[in-house]
Scaffold this motif. Structure first.
Motif, PDB file in Angstrom:
ATOM      1  N   ARG A  70       0.679  -1.226   0.032  1.00 49.46           N
ATOM      2  CA  ARG A  70       0.057   0.032  -0.116  1.00 49.46           C
ATOM      3  C   ARG A  70       0.815   1.255   0.037  1.00 49.46           C
ATOM      4  N   GLU A  81      -4.801   6.372   2.305  1.00 52.14           N
ATOM      5  CA  GLU A  81      -4.000   4.914   1.868  1.00 52.14           C
ATOM      6  C   GLU A  81      -4.535   4.816   0.667  1.00 52.14           C
ATOM      7  N   LYS A  82      -3.658   4.105  -0.317  1.00 52.94           N
ATOM      8  CA  LYS A  82      -4.138   3.714  -1.624  1.00 52.94           C
ATOM      9  C   LYS A  82      -3.490   2.566  -1.914  1.00 52.94           C
ATOM     10  N   GLU A  83      -3.877   1.892  -2.991  1.00 53.67           N
ATOM     11  CA  GLU A  83      -3.201   0.691  -3.789  1.00 53.67           C
ATOM     12  C   GLU A  83      -2.155   1.461  -4.489  1.00 53.67           C
ATOM     13  N   LYS A  85       0.695   2.177  -7.284  1.00 51.95           N
ATOM     14  CA  LYS A  85       0.267   2.703  -8.707  1.00 51.95           C
ATOM     15  C   LYS A  85       0.135   1.629  -9.673  1.00 51.95           C
TER      16      LYS A  85
END
Length: 219
Positions: A70, A81-83, A85
Motif C-alpha cells: 500500500r 491510503e491507496k493501492e 500505482k
C-alpha cells in the motif's frame, strides 16, 4: 516556453562519498523513525509513499524481505491510503545484512517508544510511526531528508527520491538486468526501467554488438 529539462537520474544519484556521509549521519540517529525510514530508502530504493505505507507486519524477518502492499498519499483532505500505482508495484523487496538488522532494531525500539505512550505495537502498526502511533507523513520524510542532507553536507540538488536513483543506478551499473531491476523498483515494466535508466549503462549496447560480430566471424 519549453519546461526546463530534468537532470538524468544518474546525475541525481549520490556519489559513493555522499552515501558514506549520509549513512554516517543516519547511523548517529539510529532509532529515530524518519532517519530509519530514510536509511531503508537508501537500502531498498522504495518510493516515499511506499515507505509511509509500510506496516510492521510487512517485514518478514526470517526471509529478510519487506512487502510493499500500500502507499500513503497526502491530499488536501489529509493523508489517504491507496493501492500501489501498478500491479508490479506490489512486491517483495530484499532487506539484507545490516539493512535488515537496522530495521529489526527499529521495530523493537519503536515498540518500546510506543509502549511508553500507551500504544501497543502490532502487525498493523505503521512501520514508521509517531509517538502517538500514527504513520509518519510523506512530507515529514521529505523534510527529514532535507535536514539530514544539509547536516551531511550534500548538495541542494539531492532530495529523498535521489536515494531511489542511487539504488537503481548502482544495481544497473553492477550488472543487474533491467528485468531484475524493474521487479525490485516496482516499475510497470522493464521498458520503463530501460527508458529511465538505459543511459546509465551505455556500454551494454556496444558489448552486445561486439559479441555478435565475434560470433558471426566465428571467434
Amino acid at each position: 516556453m519549453k519546461p526546463p529539462k530534468q537532470a538524468p537520474p544518474e546525475s541525481m544519484a549520490l556519489s559513493a562519498d555522499e552515501v558514506r556521509r549520509l549513512s554516517a549521519w543516519l547511523e548517529s540517529h539510529d532509532g529515530d523513525p524518519c532517519a530509519d525510514a530514510i536509511s531503508l530508502c537508501l537500502d531498498t530504493g522504495l518510493r516515499r509513499s511506499e515507505l509511509a505505507g509500510l506496516r510492521v507486519g510487512d517485514y518478514n524477518r526470517a526471509f529478510g524481505q519487506i512487502k510493499v502492499a500500500r502507499v500513503l498519499v497526502e491530499t488536501r483532505g489529509g493523508v489517504v491510503e491507496k493501492e500501489p500505482k501498478s500491479g508490479t508495484s506490489k512486491r517483495w523487496v530484499p532487506v539484507p545484512g545490516t539493512a535488515g538488522e537496522r530495521l529489526s532494531r527499529h521495530i523493537e525500539s519503536q515498540r518500546e517508544r510506543l509502549a511508553e505512550n500507551g500504544v501497543a505495537q502490532g502487525d498493523s502498526t505503521p512501520m514508521f510511526a509517531t509517538d502517538g502511533g500514527a504513520a509518519v507523513r510523506p512530507s515529514d520524510l521529505t523534510a527529514a531528508f532535507r535536514a539530514a542532507a544539509d547536516a551531511a553536507g550534500l548538495p541542494k540538488r539531492h532530495h529523498l527520491h535521489s536515494l531511489r536513483h542511487t539504488y537503481a543506478t548502482y544495481l544497473l551499473s553492477t550488472g543487474t538486468s533491467f528485468k531484475e531491476a524493474q521487479e525490485l523498483l516496482g516499475h510497470a515494466s522493464a521498458t520503463t526501467t530501460l527508458n529511465v535508466y538505459g543511459h546509465v549503462v551505455p556500454g551494454r549496447k556496444t558489448d552486445a554488438a561486439d559479441a555478435y560480430i565475434r560470433w558471426r566471424e566465428g571467434k
